[in-house]
Design a protein around this motif. Structure first.
Motif, PDB file in Angstrom:
ATOM      1  N   ILE A  11       0.830  -1.041  -0.005  1.00  0.00           N
ATOM      2  CA  ILE A  11      -0.002   0.020  -0.049  1.00  0.00           C
ATOM      3  C   ILE A  11       0.961   1.255   0.009  1.00  0.00           C
ATOM      4  CG2 ILE A  11      -1.762   1.271   1.414  1.00  0.00           C
ATOM      5  CD1 ILE A  11      -2.583  -1.550   2.495  1.00  0.00           C
ATOM      6  N   PHE A  12       0.657   2.108  -1.012  1.00  0.00           N
ATOM      7  CA  PHE A  12       1.615   3.280  -0.970  1.00  0.00           C
ATOM      8  C   PHE A  12       0.885   4.318  -0.304  1.00  0.00           C
ATOM      9  CE2 PHE A  12       3.576   6.778  -3.323  1.00  0.00           C
ATOM     10  CZ  PHE A  12       5.113   6.249  -3.211  1.00  0.00           C
ATOM     11  N   SER A  13       1.591   4.644   0.923  1.00  0.00           N
ATOM     12  CA  SER A  13       0.943   5.563   1.789  1.00  0.00           C
ATOM     13  C   SER A  13       2.286   6.469   2.453  1.00  0.00           C
ATOM     14  CB  SER A  13       0.492   4.903   3.297  1.00  0.00           C
ATOM     15  OG  SER A  13       1.333   3.970   3.794  1.00  0.00           O
ATOM     16  N   ARG A  14       2.690   7.102   1.668  1.00  0.00           N
ATOM     17  CA  ARG A  14       3.947   8.014   1.893  1.00  0.00           C
ATOM     18  C   ARG A  14       3.236   9.132   2.656  1.00  0.00           C
ATOM     19  NH1 ARG A  14       6.507   4.003   0.284  1.00  0.00           N
ATOM     20  NH2 ARG A  14       8.025   3.920  -0.838  1.00  0.00           N
ATOM     21  N   SER A  15       4.165   9.795   3.152  1.00  0.00           N
ATOM     22  CA  SER A  15       3.700  10.966   4.253  1.00  0.00           C
ATOM     23  C   SER A  15       3.126  12.004   3.443  1.00  0.00           C
ATOM     24  CB  SER A  15       4.978  11.524   4.972  1.00  0.00           C
ATOM     25  OG  SER A  15       5.818  12.137   4.139  1.00  0.00           O
ATOM     26  N   TYR A  16       3.228  12.511   2.125  1.00  0.00           N
ATOM     27  CA  TYR A  16       2.844  13.392   1.615  1.00  0.00           C
ATOM     28  C   TYR A  16       1.298  13.004   0.929  1.00  0.00           C
ATOM     29  CZ  TYR A  16       4.777  10.872  -2.431  1.00  0.00           C
ATOM     30  OH  TYR A  16       5.164   9.933  -3.253  1.00  0.00           O
ATOM     31  N   LEU A  17       1.036  11.918   1.259  1.00  0.00           N
ATOM     32  CA  LEU A  17      -0.243  11.316   0.642  1.00  0.00           C
ATOM     33  C   LEU A  17      -1.424  11.381   2.043  1.00  0.00           C
ATOM     34  CD1 LEU A  17       0.695   8.486  -1.485  1.00  0.00           C
ATOM     35  CD2 LEU A  17      -0.361  10.789  -2.326  1.00  0.00           C
ATOM     36  N   VAL A  18      -0.712  11.546   3.307  1.00  0.00           N
ATOM     37  CA  VAL A  18      -1.658  11.483   4.345  1.00  0.00           C
ATOM     38  C   VAL A  18      -1.939  12.675   4.823  1.00  0.00           C
ATOM     39  CG1 VAL A  18      -1.414  10.450   6.680  1.00  0.00           C
ATOM     40  CG2 VAL A  18      -0.480   9.517   5.013  1.00  0.00           C
ATOM     41  N   GLN A  19      -3.227  12.982   5.393  1.00  0.00           N
ATOM     42  CA  GLN A  19      -3.723  14.129   5.905  1.00  0.00           C
ATOM     43  C   GLN A  19      -2.794  14.350   7.400  1.00  0.00           C
ATOM     44  OE1 GLN A  19      -6.151  16.380   5.024  1.00  0.00           O
ATOM     45  NE2 GLN A  19      -5.969  17.330   7.034  1.00  0.00           N
ATOM     46  N   THR A  20      -2.552  15.618   7.691  1.00  0.00           N
ATOM     47  CA  THR A  20      -1.770  15.787   8.786  1.00  0.00           C
ATOM     48  C   THR A  20      -2.214  16.621   9.965  1.00  0.00           C
ATOM     49  OG1 THR A  20      -0.880  17.919   7.955  1.00  0.00           O
ATOM     50  CG2 THR A  20       0.520  15.825   7.434  1.00  0.00           C
ATOM     51  N   SER A  21      -3.742  16.779   9.781  1.00  0.00           N
ATOM     52  CA  SER A  21      -4.301  17.439  10.818  1.00  0.00           C
ATOM     53  C   SER A  21      -5.707  17.331  10.621  1.00  0.00           C
ATOM     54  CB  SER A  21      -3.960  18.959  10.739  1.00  0.00           C
ATOM     55  OG  SER A  21      -4.290  19.581   9.467  1.00  0.00           O
ATOM     56  N   GLY A  22      -6.564  17.875  11.889  1.00  0.00           N
ATOM     57  CA  GLY A  22      -7.999  17.854  11.819  1.00  0.00           C
ATOM     58  C   GLY A  22      -8.700  16.585  11.919  1.00  0.00           C
ATOM     59  N   GLN A  23      -9.840  16.357  11.883  1.00  0.00           N
ATOM     60  CA  GLN A  23     -10.757  15.178  12.173  1.00  0.00           C
ATOM     61  C   GLN A  23     -10.322  14.133  11.261  1.00  0.00           C
ATOM     62  OE1 GLN A  23     -14.681  15.968  10.851  1.00  0.00           O
ATOM     63  NE2 GLN A  23     -15.337  13.984  11.242  1.00  0.00           N
ATOM     64  N   TYR A  24      -9.629  14.251  10.179  1.00  0.00           N
ATOM     65  CA  TYR A  24      -9.043  13.099   9.381  1.00  0.00           C
ATOM     66  C   TYR A  24      -7.679  12.897   9.378  1.00  0.00           C
ATOM     67  CZ  TYR A  24     -13.968  13.450   7.827  1.00  0.00           C
ATOM     68  OH  TYR A  24     -15.402  13.462   7.856  1.00  0.00           O
ATOM     69  N   LYS A  25      -7.112  13.257  10.514  1.00  0.00           N
ATOM     70  CA  LYS A  25      -5.521  13.143  10.497  1.00  0.00           C
ATOM     71  C   LYS A  25      -5.201  11.738  10.596  1.00  0.00           C
ATOM     72  CE  LYS A  25      -1.671  14.114  13.522  1.00  0.00           C
ATOM     73  NZ  LYS A  25      -1.260  14.745  14.689  1.00  0.00           N
ATOM     74  N   GLY A  26      -4.112  11.346   9.593  1.00  0.00           N
ATOM     75  CA  GLY A  26      -3.905  10.124   9.502  1.00  0.00           C
ATOM     76  C   GLY A  26      -4.648   9.342   8.126  1.00  0.00           C
ATOM     77  N   TYR A  27      -5.688   9.892   7.647  1.00  0.00           N
ATOM     78  CA  TYR A  27      -6.276   9.341   6.635  1.00  0.00           C
ATOM     79  C   TYR A  27      -5.616   9.748   5.106  1.00  0.00           C
ATOM     80  CZ  TYR A  27     -10.747   8.259   9.303  1.00  0.00           C
ATOM     81  OH  TYR A  27     -11.530   7.859  10.195  1.00  0.00           O
ATOM     82  N   PRO A  28      -6.042   9.085   3.960  1.00  0.00           N
ATOM     83  CA  PRO A  28      -5.507   9.609   2.760  1.00  0.00           C
ATOM     84  C   PRO A  28      -6.032  11.188   2.602  1.00  0.00           C
ATOM     85  CG  PRO A  28      -6.545   7.492   2.655  1.00  0.00           C
ATOM     86  CD  PRO A  28      -6.841   7.907   4.089  1.00  0.00           C
ATOM     87  N   LEU A  29      -5.085  11.871   2.011  1.00  0.00           N
ATOM     88  CA  LEU A  29      -5.308  13.257   1.873  1.00  0.00           C
ATOM     89  C   LEU A  29      -6.181  13.477   0.671  1.00  0.00           C
ATOM     90  CD1 LEU A  29      -4.597  16.317   2.644  1.00  0.00           C
ATOM     91  CD2 LEU A  29      -2.261  15.816   1.103  1.00  0.00           C
ATOM     92  N   ARG A  30      -7.266  13.989   1.192  1.00  0.00           N
ATOM     93  CA  ARG A  30      -8.203  14.362   0.020  1.00  0.00           C
ATOM     94  C   ARG A  30      -8.088  15.599  -0.767  1.00  0.00           C
ATOM     95  NH1 ARG A  30     -14.328  12.207   1.837  1.00  0.00           N
ATOM     96  NH2 ARG A  30     -13.904  10.012   1.515  1.00  0.00           N
ATOM     97  N   HIS A  31      -8.392  15.772  -1.762  1.00  0.00           N
ATOM     98  CA  HIS A  31      -8.478  17.193  -2.297  1.00  0.00           C
ATOM     99  C   HIS A  31      -9.694  17.936  -1.930  1.00  0.00           C
ATOM    100  CE1 HIS A  31      -7.101  20.274  -5.268  1.00  0.00           C
ATOM    101  NE2 HIS A  31      -8.387  20.305  -5.605  1.00  0.00           N
ATOM    102  N   SER A  32      -9.599  19.049  -1.417  1.00  0.00           N
ATOM    103  CA  SER A  32     -10.886  19.840  -1.164  1.00  0.00           C
ATOM    104  C   SER A  32     -10.571  21.359  -1.691  1.00  0.00           C
ATOM    105  CB  SER A  32     -10.840  19.831   0.598  1.00  0.00           C
ATOM    106  OG  SER A  32      -9.760  20.713   1.061  1.00  0.00           O
TER     107      SER A  32
END
Length: 165
Positions: free
Chosen positions: A79-100
């Protein structure tokens, strides 16, 4: 290969496809799913209410898991889960970083990959050529710079002295 909207343990995968999690259990013409073992370890490509699951999977037929590496065979998956793909703050911290609207992201899923390898005799030294295969979501929805990075991975060579799993 792709976002199946079911985990490796669901009936659609285990019964309908007959996917097995262990190479030794795969019958002739059967299907191997390396992502079931990852799901059993609590890993995931998508999270919902802090519960991880693996909806993104790459399965293969029995012919790709044979120990003869004179033609391309399965080596490993991930599973490709490099740090730049991960949400770093907020309610979804640690989840995949979604576009918003306020933040540039990638997807609500982490991409998955497999390596297919083949022995290559190059100037008398045996080497393996690695060909990474990423899920179709990444190929069609990821930014061009990441696609280029992933495709460059195919140029790496590993000595046959490495232990294959």
């Amino acid at each position: 290969m792709g976002d199946l909207n079911d985990g490796p343990y669901n009936k659609s995968i285990k019964i309908a496809l007959g996917a097995k999690s262990k190479k030794t259990e795969v019958p002739e013409f059967g299907v191997f799913n390396p992502f079931e073992e990852m799901a059993n370890k609590g890993m995931g490509t998508i999270a919902f209410r802090d519960s991880w699951d693996i909806f993104d999977q790459i399965m293969m037929t029995q012919s790709l898991i044979q120990p003869d590496f004179t033609s391309f065979k399965f080596w490993k998956s991930g599973i490709f889960s490099r740090s730049y793909l991960v949400q770093t703050s907020g309610q979804y911290k640690g989840y995949p970083l979604r576009h918003s609207q306020t933040e540039v992201g990638f997807s609500d899923h982490f991409p998955v990959y497999i390596y297919l390898i083949k022995k290559k005799n190059c100037r008398g030294a045996h080497q393996c050529v690695l060909i990474p295969i990423f899920n179709s979501y990444l190929k069609t929805h990821c930014c061009a710079s990441l696609q280029k990075l992933f495709l460059n991975l195919a140029t790496y060579k590993f000595s046959t002295s490495r232990k294959w799993q």
